[in-house]
Design an enzyme around this catalytic site. Structure first.
Site, PDB file in Angstrom:
ATOM      1  N   LYS A 185       0.843  -1.190   0.000  1.00 12.33           N
ATOM      2  CA  LYS A 185       0.000   0.000   0.000  1.00 12.33           C
ATOM      3  C   LYS A 185       0.880   1.242   0.000  1.00 12.33           C
ATOM      4  CE  LYS A 185      -2.890   2.958   2.698  1.00 12.33           C
ATOM      5  NZ  LYS A 185      -1.855   3.981   2.670  1.00 12.33           N
ATOM      6  N   GLY A 233       7.164   4.463   8.436  1.00 13.01           N
ATOM      7  CA  GLY A 233       6.309   5.615   8.681  1.00 13.01           C
ATOM      8  C   GLY A 233       6.553   6.167  10.075  1.00 13.01           C
ATOM      9  N   SER A 234       5.552   6.833  10.603  1.00 10.41           N
ATOM     10  CA  SER A 234       5.746   7.515  11.886  1.00 10.41           C
ATOM     11  C   SER A 234       5.745   6.513  13.046  1.00 10.41           C
ATOM     12  CB  SER A 234       4.637   8.543  12.113  1.00 10.41           C
ATOM     13  OG  SER A 234       3.420   7.871  12.374  1.00 10.41           O
ATOM     14  N   THR A 235       6.397   6.911  14.125  1.00 12.05           N
ATOM     15  CA  THR A 235       6.434   6.080  15.327  1.00 12.05           C
ATOM     16  C   THR A 235       5.027   5.891  15.882  1.00 12.05           C
ATOM     17  OG1 THR A 235       8.702   6.701  15.838  1.00 12.05           O
ATOM     18  CG2 THR A 235       7.347   5.981  17.685  1.00 12.05           C
ATOM     19  N   GLU A 236       4.227   6.950  15.775  1.00 17.99           N
ATOM     20  CA  GLU A 236       2.854   6.897  16.296  1.00 17.99           C
ATOM     21  C   GLU A 236       2.054   5.767  15.621  1.00 17.99           C
ATOM     22  OE1 GLU A 236       0.877  10.557  15.473  1.00 17.99           O
ATOM     23  OE2 GLU A 236      -1.044   9.806  16.241  1.00 17.99           O
ATOM     24  N   GLY A 292       3.356   3.332  13.854  1.00 21.07           N
ATOM     25  CA  GLY A 292       4.080   2.089  14.117  1.00 21.07           C
ATOM     26  C   GLY A 292       3.592   1.413  15.394  1.00 21.07           C
ATOM     27  N   GLU A 311      10.209   0.603  10.485  1.00 16.07           N
ATOM     28  CA  GLU A 311      11.197   1.663  10.268  1.00 16.07           C
ATOM     29  C   GLU A 311      10.459   2.959  10.558  1.00 16.07           C
ATOM     30  OE1 GLU A 311      12.942   4.448   9.340  1.00 16.07           O
ATOM     31  OE2 GLU A 311      13.084   4.015   7.196  1.00 16.07           O
ATOM     32  N   CYS A 326      13.158  10.463   7.424  1.00 19.42           N
ATOM     33  CA  CYS A 326      13.137   9.917   8.776  1.00 19.42           C
ATOM     34  C   CYS A 326      14.498  10.033   9.451  1.00 19.42           C
ATOM     35  CB  CYS A 326      12.677   8.467   8.744  1.00 19.42           C
ATOM     36  SG  CYS A 326      13.568   7.504   7.530  1.00 19.42           S
ATOM     37  N   GLU A 343       9.954  14.801  16.455  1.00 21.24           N
ATOM     38  CA  GLU A 343      10.255  14.778  15.027  1.00 21.24           C
ATOM     39  C   GLU A 343       9.366  15.789  14.307  1.00 21.24           C
ATOM     40  OE1 GLU A 343       9.213  11.176  12.806  1.00 21.24           O
ATOM     41  OE2 GLU A 343      11.089  11.414  11.711  1.00 21.24           O
TER      42      GLU A 343
END
Lengths: 310, 802
Positions: free
Chosen positions: B201, B253-256, B258, B275, B309, B406
């Site tokens: 995706k 993508g973002s840690t959030e 993730g 990642e 990132c 970030e």
């Protein structure tokens, strides 16, 4: 000109060669000089050329021809087609000392300076007295600019104080005549040595620093150019004094001339983009730029047969 | 001398001659004969062809440099996602039937179609993403092709590196909008090389290069169902994450987000690679070449508008060069050119979306209100579209939002340090750990900093370097797993399962317990090298196999765990920096000491478990063997040199994960205990161990030995108590870096879920029993993988004047 050499600065000079290469890898892709700017920058390049002949078989005939070309570097028809009504000329003519009188006769009303190579060019391997007397002789003959070579032994063996003193003596011999100091970078091995040589030359009173004689195995590379330009920039940031830069040797294509101008523009700034602070030492570059201008003027690719030889 | 304010035309040479500070535009163009690059509408790419979405819904993708619509994109719903997964399942059978060399040829063909269509792909990427055409043309697209080349190679040779491994099946992959085609290649290439099939995706904002790539797949008749590309928004991603026939989720993508994915998949067996975000340090020492470091900053934070990132967003500067460096930097920033990304001569393009732009703007104003000083070059940004100028932040306190979080924009925060130790401290003072860049000409300093920084990639005197052969991925909340190189292949493989039941070799009813053989000893918690009483002051009795009380162990509580983690953390830095030879000697000496007490341990095991002495002696002997093995392995294969595409030494170290919590099985309580702790210690981790709840007593002899031995205090903590109660505290403890859990399937799910918030490295057994005698599954690289964190260090080399 500094009275004493600031040696503590020399030990702080650092150049990271891979990083220099990385900068250069994108330098010329970050700035595309196209369309109107391309024509304008070609003309700036022509105005920065030290049109040069430094051959053992130079005679009055080819030196006069070179000077004629210096006065009329581009076919005026093409300039008109490009909407360029300004009269243009090269930055200077660069010859051996013995050729100065011939050049002077042709260039007398042109305001084009005569640059003479001196100090036992290209090797600089005679006594200092001999080299200084060469400068004095060239000045007496009417040279407006003197291109001196440094004593490479002094730089390669870190005898900075002696090197500084020699260049100062040379400046003294030049008097008010413009002095360009040639480092012979193709023989210096590392970029840090190039920067240290540049720094010593600038402190000793160089008006210009110049890469090569054209007789070393490696000519003016962009790595060397970027290093010397940064030396000039740091010297300016420290002292407020603007030193000129002259890459020389092996610069043959119009595309390369744009790269050198880009390098100046990006790392030094637009105020360096004029013959007072930037020169290109070259003999065959002009012909290639002319062909490119012909291309812009006519819309078709050019041929040297339409451009008078030098 | 300026005559006219603007040129008559872009060809007005005279005007440009007089105004050398302005350059004519240099727009990228595509010949008319190529036709339209972007279709007005795209469907979903499932089973080798484009199909209309079941949802019947489409959304727009825009050009962020002017806000105009580029195309309509299908929105995949749950049914569409399921169709794609079913297609990938069918594709998996097809793909598995190919030989490795056939798969290699197909991957090679993907590299070639990217190279053949590089200009079209670069243009589409720039239109959709807003990044300069120079970057897509020179960086994104060539690196994407390089990734397929590299993995075309792996398709035929990973089997040598990973014997007894196999493909996982269908992989769900979700990629971000900052490097759309490049991230596609990072995801698809290794998955296919390992023999998996994918449902990918692309990001909602940047689907166009992926869809163009799909069209190319259609043209070259790529095996159907092997690559499925579905577009959509967060809901689509969520359906993919939750689909029960997906074996693995690979996410960038973002840690959030993730953390949400880790949580959402916790009650499944899905393998994950994450990642995530970063707040990478860019450290400049006074021993650096400053002019070169300035260009590093430009490549570090203003590359791709800072929407990277691993962007070097924290400029950590030595105090004595701070003013000089900032002055140089401001001059350099003033020379950056921002503008139409399709112009070949701009340094910076547009911010990818209005959402991202307002996020940057809001964070800056928050940072400002918290006292930060903001500086921008004097020039103005274009008006249409979404733009943010290169920004320098000074005077930000360590708690400022711009220092902590970030931003994902062209915003650089400058921070001062005094000493190398302080530089390390500042650089590591973040929950992230993706990358770092260090600038010094001093070899001894550079290596010291590189070793001490907690980040997956370290660039020394360079920045933002990538290559398919060099692993990339994060420490801490920047995620887990690596992409690229040999280690990257690991993420797309699983060990071939061996069915095993302990009862097959474990027969507890061989002896009878005897009243005279009770164990009466005082066992305490073992924390920080000392035996300490449990915080709760309580013990529980331990029964043997037939219910007879044979001793007591402490009943640990959360405070015991707190104390144990603290002891482990305090001593971890010195332990991880001991030499591997030192660790080897300690483990081997431990084995020697256990050997002396082999009978005693075996008798104790027999008494607890009811197994014959003959059987428990086999267990003890095997445990000692295993300890010797990991001692012997301590100085073997602790890193590698990567074959990147330029003059650089790129080396991947295997570093410790940090502080790890482990729980132990009841089966073969001594052997399993040793089998887990030995590799953990071997690689320099500090550990907190919860021993077998049922048979904890065999550990007591071990405690005696380590208490008297040379293992430094704080390396091993042993906390007795109720396994799940304590494991949950470990999973939620922010100072624990990894969990190695053994328990039931349900318990495994719980631990995975609780570990999501701090993005721990988690290994669980999902209730599967392990044959603790089987060297083929308990030795070697797969175990190393559980206890090591790879760190890749890039050092460019070169000297000379050309």
């Amino acid at each position: 000109m500094f009275t004493n050499l600031e040696t503590n600065l020399l030990s702080k000079i650092k150049v990271n060669t891979p990083a220099v290469r990385q900068r250069l890898a994108t330098m010329f892709t970050r700035r595309a000089i196209k369309q109107g700017s391309q024509i304008a920058y070609y003309i700036k390049a022509i105005e920065s050329i030290d049109l040069t002949t430094l051959q053992a078989d130079d005679t009055e005939t080819n030196v006069r021809r070179l000077c004629e070309k210096a006065i009329n570097p581009v076919n005026p028809k093409f300039l008109n087609q490009l909407g360029f009504d300004k009269k243009i000329k090269v930055g200077a003519v660069c010859v051996y000392e013995r050729m100065i009188p011939y050049a002077k006769e042709v260039l007398i009303n042109s305001e084009i300076p005569i640059a003479a190579v001196s100090t036992d060019f290209p090797a600089g391997q005679t006594s200092l007295d001999n080299r200084l007397s060469q400068i004095e002789h060239a000045v007496k003959l009417g040279a407006n600019e003197i291109d001196v070579v440094i004593n490479r032994e002094l730089l390669l063996t870190n005898q900075y104080k002696k090197l500084f003193d020699e260049i100062k003596e040379m400046k003294k011999s030049c008097g008010n005549t413009h002095m360009k100091v040639i480092l012979g970078t193709g023989q210096l091995g590392t970029l840090e040595t190039v920067w240290r040589g540049s720094e010593v030359a600038m402190q000793a009173g160089a008006d210009f620093i110049k890469t090569s004689t054209g007789f070393e195995q490696i000519n003016a590379t962009f790595s060397v150019g970027l290093t010397m330009i940064r030396a000039i920039r740091n010297f300016y940031e420290r002292t407020g004094k603007k030193i000129g830069f002259k890459p020389a040797g092996g610069i043959k294509t119009a595309a390369d001339s744009l790269k050198w101008l880009t390098l100046i523009k990006e790392e030094l700034g637009d105020e360096w983009l004029n013959p007072k602070l930037f020169r290109i030492g070259a003999s065959t570059l002009l012909a290639d730029i002319e062909r490119q201008l012909q291309h812009f003027a006519t819309g078709g690719y050019g041929s040297n047969r339409y451009n008078p030889i030098s | 001398m300026k005559i006219n304010k603007s040129p008559k035309s872009s060809m007005d040479a005279k005007w440009f001659y007089e105004n050398p500070d302005t350059l004519s535009p240099a727009p990228e163009s595509i010949p008319k004969s190529v036709g339209e690059l972007i279709d007005p509408k795209y469907n979903l790419f499932i089973g080798g062809k484009f199909v209309a979405p079941h949802s019947k819904k489409y959304f727009e993708t825009i050009n962020p440099s002017n806000g105009k619509k580029l195309s309509s994109i299908a929105l995949a719903d749950e049914v569409d996602v399921d169709n794609a997964v079913q297609s990938a399942k069918k594709g998996f059978k097809v793909w598995q039937n190919f030989s490795p060399s056939e798969r290699s040829k197909y991957l090679y063909s993907l590299a070639r179609i990217i190279q053949r269509n590089s200009r079209q792909l670069a243009i589409i990427e720039t239109l959709d993403n807003g990044k300069p055409i120079r970057e897509t043309r020179d960086i994104d697209i060539p690196l994407a092709a390089r990734h397929f080349y590299h993995h075309a190679g792996w398709a035929t040779c990973w089997q040598e590196s990973f014997p007894n491994y196999t493909a996982l099946g269908v992989i769900g992959q979700i990629i971000p909008w900052n490097f759309p085609l490049l991230m596609l290649s990072w995801k698809i290439a290794p998955a296919l090389a390992a023999g998996n099939t994918v449902v990918l995706k692309p990001a909602e904002f940047t689907p166009l290069t992926a869809l163009y790539f799909a069209k190319l797949l259609e043209q070259i008749n790529f095996p159907k169902g092997v690559i499925n590309i579905i577009t959509g928004d967060g809901s689509t991603g969520s359906y993919l994450v939750n689909h029960n026939e997906v074996a693995k989720i690979a996410f960038t993508g973002s840690t959030e987000v993730g953390k949400k994915i880790i949580t959402a998949t916790s009650a499944t067996h899905k393998k994950l690679s994450m990642e995530l975000g970063g707040k990478s340090a860019f450290i400049v020492f006074d021993s650096a070449s400053l002019d070169d470091a300035i260009e590093g900053v430009v490549d570090g934070i203003y590359f791709n508008q800072g929407q990277v990132c691993c962007a070097g967003s924290r400029l950590i500067l030595q105090e004595n060069i701070y003013d000089q460096f900032i002055q140089k930097l401001k001059i350099r920033m003033s020379k950056l050119v921002i503008g139409d990304p399709m112009d070949k001569a701009v340094d910076m393009g547009a911010i990818n979306s209005p959402q991202q732009l307002s996020k940057i703007t809001e964070m800056i104003s928050k940072g400002k209100s918290e006292g930060a000083k903001i500086w921008n070059p004097k020039w103005a940004c274009p008006k249409d579209g979404y733009w943010y100028p290169p920004t320098l932040v000074e005077n930000a306190t360590p708690s400022n939002i711009l220092v902590r979080e970030e931003i994902f924009g062209p915003v650089l925060v400058a921070i001062k340090f005094r000493t190398p130790q302080e530089a390390i401290q500042i650089a590591n003072n973040t929950p992230f750990g993706l990358a770092a860049s260090i600038w010094t000409e001093q070899v001894q300093l550079g290596y010291e900093i590189a070793k001490k920084l907690l980040a997956g990639t370290i660039w020394w005197n360079c920045t933002n370097q990538f290559d398919a052969s060099a692993p990339f991925g994060g420490f801490k909340e920047s995620g887990f797993g690596r992409e690229g190189g040999r280690i990257g292949m690991f993420e797309y493989l699983i060990p071939i399962k061996k069915k095993f039941k302990t009862s097959a070799i474990h027969n507890p009813k061989k002896i009878k317990s005897n009243s005279s053989t009770s164990i009466d000893q005082t066992i305490k918690q073992f924390i920080g090298g000392k035996e300490v009483r449990p915080d709760g002051g309580m013990s529980v009795s331990v029964k043997n196999f037939d219910g007879k009380i044979i001793g007591e162990v402490p009943l640990g509580n959360r405070k015991d765990i707190r104390n144990a983690v603290e002891a482990a953390r305090n001593n971890h830095e010195s332990w991880k920096n001991t030499t591997s030879f030192n660790r080897m000697q300690l483990l081997m000496f431990l084995a020697e000491r256990l050997n002396e007490r082999e009978i005693e341990i075996s008798e104790k095991l027999s008494l607890m478990t009811g197994r014959s002495l003959k059987s428990t002696q086999l267990e003890t002997k095997k445990a000692i063997e295993r300890l010797m093995y990991w001692g012997g392995r301590a100085d073997k294969l602790t890193g590698e040199i990567e074959s990147t595409n330029s003059s650089q030494i790129v080396q991947t170290f295997r570093e410790s994960i940090g502080v790890i919590g482990l729980t132990m099985p009841n089966e073969f309580p001594f052997l399993s205990f040793i089998s887990r702790i030995a590799p953990a210690i071997c690689y320099g981790n500090s550990i907190v161990v919860i021993p077998s709840e049922k048979y904890p007593l065999s550990v007591s002899t071990f405690i005696e030995i380590i208490r008297a031995g040379d293992i430094p205090a704080g390396v091993i903590q042993i906390v007795f108590g109720k396994k799940m109660e304590l494991a949950q505290v470990l999973a939620q403890h922010a100072d624990i870096d990894g969990i190695n859990f053994y328990g039931t399937e349900e318990e495994s799910f719980t631990i995975r879920k609780l570990s999501a918030e701090t993005v721990k490295r988690v290994t669980v057994n999902f209730g599967n029993e392990v044959n603790w005698f089987d060297d083929s599954i308990l030795h070697g690289e797969r175990i190393q993988h559980e206890f090591c964190e790879p760190k890749t260090l890039w050092i460019p080399y070169g000297v000379g004047i050309s």
